[in-house]
Every structure is written in C-alpha cells, then in structure tokens.
Enzyme design. Structure first.
Site, short mmCIF file in Angstrom:
data_model
loop_
_atom_site.label_atom_id
_atom_site.label_comp_id
_atom_site.label_asym_id
_atom_site.label_seq_id
_atom_site.Cartn_x
_atom_site.Cartn_y
_atom_site.Cartn_z
N LYS A 20 12.82 -6.96 13.90
CA LYS A 20 13.05 -8.41 13.97
C LYS A 20 14.05 -8.72 15.11
O LYS A 20 14.68 -7.80 15.65
CB LYS A 20 13.59 -8.89 12.63
CG LYS A 20 12.62 -8.68 11.45
CD LYS A 20 13.25 -9.19 10.15
CE LYS A 20 12.43 -8.81 8.93
NZ LYS A 20 13.07 -9.29 7.68
N TYR A 60 4.58 -14.75 7.15
CA TYR A 60 5.29 -14.78 5.87
C TYR A 60 4.66 -15.75 4.87
O TYR A 60 5.34 -16.23 3.97
CB TYR A 60 6.76 -15.16 6.11
CG TYR A 60 7.63 -14.00 6.57
CD1 TYR A 60 7.68 -12.81 5.84
CD2 TYR A 60 8.43 -14.11 7.70
CE1 TYR A 60 8.48 -11.75 6.25
CE2 TYR A 60 9.25 -13.05 8.11
CZ TYR A 60 9.26 -11.87 7.36
OH TYR A 60 10.08 -10.82 7.75
N ASN A 123 18.11 -8.33 8.10
CA ASN A 123 17.86 -6.94 7.67
C ASN A 123 17.00 -6.15 8.65
O ASN A 123 16.42 -5.13 8.32
CB ASN A 123 17.32 -6.88 6.24
CG ASN A 123 15.99 -7.59 6.10
OD1 ASN A 123 15.43 -8.07 7.08
ND2 ASN A 123 15.45 -7.63 4.88
N HIS A 126 10.81 -5.22 9.47
CA HIS A 126 9.75 -5.56 8.51
C HIS A 126 8.79 -4.38 8.39
O HIS A 126 8.49 -3.70 9.37
CB HIS A 126 8.96 -6.78 9.01
CG HIS A 126 7.69 -6.99 8.23
ND1 HIS A 126 7.68 -7.68 7.03
CD2 HIS A 126 6.43 -6.54 8.42
CE1 HIS A 126 6.44 -7.67 6.55
NE2 HIS A 126 5.67 -6.99 7.37
N GLU A 137 -1.71 -7.79 8.25
CA GLU A 137 -0.65 -7.94 9.25
C GLU A 137 -1.03 -7.29 10.58
O GLU A 137 -0.75 -7.84 11.65
CB GLU A 137 0.66 -7.36 8.69
CG GLU A 137 1.21 -8.24 7.57
CD GLU A 137 2.39 -7.65 6.80
OE1 GLU A 137 2.88 -8.33 5.88
OE2 GLU A 137 2.82 -6.51 7.10
#
Ligand code: GDP
Ligand code: MG
Length: 162
Positions: A20, A60, A123, A126, A137
């Site tokens: 990310k 998402y 975080n 992914h 995805e």
C-alpha cells in the site's frame, strides 16, 4: 523431468499481494518482496500504479458498509501501490501468514505487519484472503498478458521432484 514440472505447475496457485502507499513511501518494497522471494514463492506479475478512488472502491467492495471504507479508499488511492501476483503451493494461505493479522497490534513478531507496522489504518500490505478473492483481485489489477508463466530453476530444490 519436464512432465514432473508440468504436473507440478498445474497445482500451483496464485495470490494478489499489494504494498500500500504507506509501505511504498516508507521504502519497504525490497524488504517485503524479499520475504516472499526467500520463502520460495515465485513472482509472476509486478507493477507500480496509483489507483483511482473508484478503483480502490472496487478493490475493497466487500467492505463498503464499514465505517472506515471511505478513508481506506482515499488512502489506497493516495499514492503509488506496488501490485504483485505471487505463485506457489499454498501461497494464498501462507501469504496471509507472512503478512500477519490485520491489526498490527495483534500481528505476531516475525510477520510483515508485526515487524513493520503499528496501526490498522496503515498496515502497509494487502493479500487476498481466499481462492475466489485471489482470482477476482488478480483480474481486477492485471490483464492476462501481464502475468508471466515460467519455470524457475530453483523449483526442483524448493519442491523436490513430486
Ligand atoms: P486484511 O484482509 O487483513 O487487509 O483486512 P480486511 O480485509 O478486514 O480490511 C482491509 C483493510 O481495511 C485492512 O488491511 C486495513 O487497512 C483496513 N481496516 C480494517 N479494519 C479496520 C479498522 O477497524 N479501522 C481502520 N481504520 N481500518 C481498518
Ligand atoms: Mg481483506
């Protein structure tokens, strides 16, 4: 030998992994890529992109009812993301193990989030959570011709000959 490798290749699964914007900006690309690479998983697609907010919402979509959804999509589209597909036996489930729990406060030391992140909203990585999401995805982020199928010379040492 060739037959063994082909038979083996048919069993291999693929997962979508993305670093990310926080992981990219913090200079953690090589650290994260190396953990998957050293494990023995194979990189079959990689690119750096800044996703649009619309694209982030698609990625998402299953979280659209959650209170953090808007902030999460703003964040994912706030800068470059390193999008990857990794291949290997059990890579979907084991990739999630390498990544660690969603909340870095709960991730074990030794995991990517446990070692390198502090809060759930930042975080850094992914990973697909199952075979269906992995397929979806990968299809969302990559065109078929961006995926490279190849045999690595290390495979016979990683998997043996069965
Ligand atoms: P993941 O599969 O481990 O990434 O976790 P989820 O699919 O449940 O959530 C997707 C992402 O949304 C997480 O990686 C976090 O970045 C973010 N997220 C999840 N839960 C929370 C939360 O409670 N608060 C905030 N701010 N972000 C969250
Ligand atoms: Mg998830």
């Amino acid at each position: 030998m060739l037959q063994e490798q082909e038979a083996h290749a048919a069993e291999l699964e693929r997962t979508f992994i993305a670093i990310k914007p926080d992981g990219v900006q913090r200079g953690l690309i090589s650290e994260i890529v190396s953990r998957f690479e050293r494990k023995g998983f194979k990189l079959v697609a990689i690119k750096i992109v800044i996703p649009s907010k619309d694209f982030a919402q698609k990625h998402y979509h299953d979280l659209s009812e959650r209170p953090f959804f808007n902030g999460l999509c703003d964040f994912l589209s706030s800068g470059p993301v390193l999008a990857m597909v990794w291949e290997g036996e059990g890579v979907i489930k084991y990739g999630r193990k390498l990544i660690g729990a969603t909340d870095p406060q709960k991730s074990e030391p030794g995991t990517i989030r446990g070692d390198l992140a502090v809060v759930v909203g930042r975080n850094i990585i992914h990973g697909s959570d199952g075979p269906e999401t992995a397929k979806d995805e990968i299809n969302l982020w990559f065109k078929p011709d961006e995926l490279v199928s190849y045999t690595s010379n290390a495979e016979k040492w990683i998997y043996g000959a069965n």
